[in-house]
Design a protein around this motif. Structure first.
Motif, mmCIF file in Angstrom:
data_model
loop_
_atom_site.group_PDB
_atom_site.id
_atom_site.type_symbol
_atom_site.label_atom_id
_atom_site.label_comp_id
_atom_site.label_asym_id
_atom_site.label_seq_id
_atom_site.Cartn_x
_atom_site.Cartn_y
_atom_site.Cartn_z
ATOM 1 N N LEU A 212 -39.209 -2.675 -49.560
ATOM 2 C CA LEU A 212 -39.168 -3.957 -48.880
ATOM 3 C C LEU A 212 -38.097 -3.905 -47.806
ATOM 4 O O LEU A 212 -37.002 -3.372 -48.030
ATOM 5 C CB LEU A 212 -38.856 -5.085 -49.853
ATOM 6 C CG LEU A 212 -40.075 -5.799 -50.464
ATOM 7 C CD1 LEU A 212 -40.849 -4.849 -51.365
ATOM 8 C CD2 LEU A 212 -39.653 -7.030 -51.233
ATOM 9 N N MET A 233 -43.066 -2.997 -46.716
ATOM 10 C CA MET A 233 -43.500 -4.370 -46.909
ATOM 11 C C MET A 233 -42.439 -5.286 -46.326
ATOM 12 O O MET A 233 -41.326 -5.377 -46.856
ATOM 13 C CB MET A 233 -43.688 -4.679 -48.393
ATOM 14 C CG MET A 233 -44.037 -6.132 -48.678
ATOM 15 S SD MET A 233 -45.686 -6.586 -48.104
ATOM 16 C CE MET A 233 -46.693 -5.648 -49.260
ATOM 17 N N PHE A 235 -40.394 -8.711 -45.392
ATOM 18 C CA PHE A 235 -40.203 -10.007 -46.033
ATOM 19 C C PHE A 235 -39.125 -10.788 -45.301
ATOM 20 O O PHE A 235 -38.254 -10.213 -44.648
ATOM 21 C CB PHE A 235 -39.851 -9.849 -47.521
ATOM 22 C CG PHE A 235 -38.425 -9.418 -47.782
ATOM 23 C CD1 PHE A 235 -37.469 -10.317 -48.234
ATOM 24 C CD2 PHE A 235 -38.037 -8.095 -47.586
ATOM 25 C CE1 PHE A 235 -36.161 -9.926 -48.476
ATOM 26 C CE2 PHE A 235 -36.730 -7.684 -47.830
ATOM 27 C CZ PHE A 235 -35.798 -8.604 -48.273
ATOM 28 N N ALA A 245 -44.992 -8.352 -54.606
ATOM 29 C CA ALA A 245 -44.472 -7.312 -53.716
ATOM 30 C C ALA A 245 -43.210 -6.691 -54.299
ATOM 31 O O ALA A 245 -43.014 -5.473 -54.252
ATOM 32 C CB ALA A 245 -44.189 -7.894 -52.335
ATOM 33 N N LEU A 246 -42.349 -7.526 -54.873
ATOM 34 C CA LEU A 246 -41.113 -7.011 -55.458
ATOM 35 C C LEU A 246 -41.394 -6.124 -56.665
ATOM 36 O O LEU A 246 -40.711 -5.136 -56.898
ATOM 37 C CB LEU A 246 -40.207 -8.175 -55.858
ATOM 38 C CG LEU A 246 -39.486 -8.868 -54.705
ATOM 39 C CD1 LEU A 246 -38.882 -10.177 -55.163
ATOM 40 C CD2 LEU A 246 -38.406 -7.972 -54.139
ATOM 41 N N ALA A 249 -41.863 -2.615 -55.529
ATOM 42 C CA ALA A 249 -40.853 -2.007 -54.663
ATOM 43 C C ALA A 249 -39.888 -1.120 -55.434
ATOM 44 O O ALA A 249 -39.434 -1.479 -56.523
ATOM 45 C CB ALA A 249 -40.083 -3.097 -53.934
ATOM 46 N N ILE A 252 -35.115 -2.124 -51.843
ATOM 47 C CA ILE A 252 -35.127 -3.393 -51.111
ATOM 48 C C ILE A 252 -33.943 -3.363 -50.156
ATOM 49 O O ILE A 252 -32.783 -3.348 -50.579
ATOM 50 C CB ILE A 252 -35.002 -4.595 -52.065
ATOM 51 C CG1 ILE A 252 -36.102 -4.564 -53.132
ATOM 52 C CG2 ILE A 252 -35.057 -5.898 -51.279
ATOM 53 C CD1 ILE A 252 -35.899 -5.597 -54.239
#
Length: 479
Positions: A212, A233, A235, A245-246, A249, A252
């Motif tokens: 992310l 991804m 955000f 989505a998290l 991942a 991040i």
């Protein structure tokens, strides 16, 4: 339009710009697109592929930078041919085994901005600290002292991941100033934040994993993640987080204290929510605290790392913004459970920092010079940023949106009209201003604007900047 198809994968694993660039480059190299042939205009190709003009313009910039095409204002790009690849006329192309690998091609793709009309200027370049305010004599004194002291000791392979003296000084400083909780041996010293990002991606992800990244976001992080074969991804840091989505991942990436390039701060609710997600999924948060020393208003929020409890966060920082980029020192605070493994991985990657410079920086901080330097330049940067925002607002009115910076070394400017910011930025770079188009920081739908550095912005320079910005807008309007 082309004697071949450009089929785009829109899953975010490879940027649309990179895909367009590679397909056209490969077909030029094979001779499918002949020398002297015209490519479609950016407007026409963007409409055909259903992408933004900035996406196409950036792909054309990459091709122009390699000499593959010639780009001129108001004219369609023209192909220069395979000689631009460094092969002489009549010399056969290299065998397939000598081509870059897929990973090599991604690593060799410039995800940052390169002007259509020459090398980027350095004046008012985002993230560039003031050279005139750098305490050269004090730093030279620390270097001389370090050279004398270190010459009698750590000249071999000891202390590869960090000089203990600097680790101790940084542990104390980061605790006092940023609320970072770390023992000295948890701090790895590296040449750059980029090398820290590469280390973390290599150590914690496999190709095809998901990362992310903030939208808009730092292009260096994008380069590191794409180079590792990750799917990206985007955000919005202060919007509601997408739990699905998290869940997928592995990494991040965030700049919570001063978001790059918009300058916002992640609120406490979102910080705690992000930590909770990381604890649940096992993802690692990469906190890039790249310029937290320059907060102009309000109380600084403690680093995200200091709020964590279970090793959810790896914290990165650098002296490239507070000192000079050429010093080439950054630091990575890693979870204690991973110190040994990451130390070995750091050596394997060769991401090792100069020990003399580490010793000098330790003295510079320990003697109080660093805090005094920060106090001085913080006041200067605040004044320069406020003056720049004020003058742009007065000159351009509702054509642009700009706010007085609350911190950092750069500020975003948003165009309120339909403007190709790549063309404007390229024109300004050709005139010596190293601004960056805002649109290239987006993976999804871009917003047009500029990212502008202000560390050395004087009244005269700001006047000249506004003149050149007006010229750039006129050039863009005439295309």
């Amino acid at each position: 339009m082309f004697p071949f198809e450009i089929e785009l994968e829109r899953d975010g694993s490879v940027s649309l710009t990179s895909q367009i660039y590679r397909v056209i480059r490969e077909n030029i190299a094979r001779g499918i697109i002949a020398e002297g042939e015209k490519l479609p205009s950016s407007r026409r190709l963007s409409a055909t592929l259903d992408v933004s003009r900035n996406t196409v313009n950036t792909a054309y910039e990459l091709l122009r930078a390699e000499g593959m095409i010639d780009v001129r204002t108001g004219a369609a790009p023209v192909v220069n041919g395979v000689q631009a690849l460094g092969r002489g006329e009549g010399v056969p192309m290299a065998a397939p085994s000598r081509h870059l690998s897929k990973r090599g091609a991604v690593l060799a793709t410039n995800h940052r901005f390169k002007s259509l009309y020459g090398e980027r200027g350095s004046t008012m370049q985002p993230g560039e600290p003031s050279r005139t305010l750098f305490p050269s004599e004090l730093w030279a004194r620390c270097l001389r002292r370090a050279a004398r002291r270190v010459s009698g000791g750590a000249l071999g392979y000891e202390h590869l991941v960090g000089l203990p003296q600097l680790q101790r000084v940084l542990a104390r400083y980061l605790s006092q100033e940023r609320g970072v909780r770390a023992k000295p041996h948890q701090i790895l010293i590296l040449p750059t934040v980029q090398s820290a990002l590469t280390l973390m991606t290599q150590a914690f992800t496999d190709p095809g994993d998901q990362a992310l990244i903030e939208e808009p976001g730092y292009l260096g992080a994008r380069s590191a993640f794409l180079g590792a074969g990750l799917k990206l991804m985007p955000f919005q840091p202060n919007d509601s987080l997408d739990e699905r989505a998290l869940d997928a991942a592995r990494l991040i990436y965030v700049t919570p204290s001063h978001q790059y390039p918009l300058g916002t701060r992640m609120d406490m609710t979102r910080r705690l929510e992000l930590l909770a997600f990381a604890r649940k999924t096992g993802a690692i948060i990469l906190e890039d605290d790249y310029d937290s020393e320059f907060l102009f208003e309000g109380r600084p929020l403690a680093a995200l790392q200091g709020l964590g409890a279970d090793g959810e966060v790896a914290y990165m920082g650098t002296v490239a913004k507070s000192m000079l980029p050429a010093i080439r020192l950054a630091y990575l605070v890693v979870p204690e459970v991973h110190v040994e493994a990451l130390s070995v991985a750091q050596r394997a990657l060769g991401a090792l920092a100069n020990v003399h410079v580490q010793a000098a920086l330790a003295d510079f901080i320990d003697d109080g010079h660093y805090r005094a330097h920060l106090k001085k330049i913080r006041v200067h940067y605040q004044r320069s940023g406020a003056l720049l925002a004020q003058q742009i607002g007065a000159r351009f009115g509702n054509k642009v949106s700009v706010s007085t910076p609350t911190g950092g070394l750069q500020m975003p400017l948003f165009f309120n009209e339909d403007v190709n910011d790549v063309v404007v930025a390229s024109h300004m770079n050709a005139k010596g201003f190293g601004v960056v188009p805002l649109s290239i920081a987006y993976l999804g739908t871009p917003q047009a604007g500029l990212v502008i550095g202000f560390s050395e912005a004087t009244p005269a320079m700001i006047d000249r900047f506004c003149d050149v910005l007006q010229e750039g807008l006129s050039v863009e309007a005439d295309r």
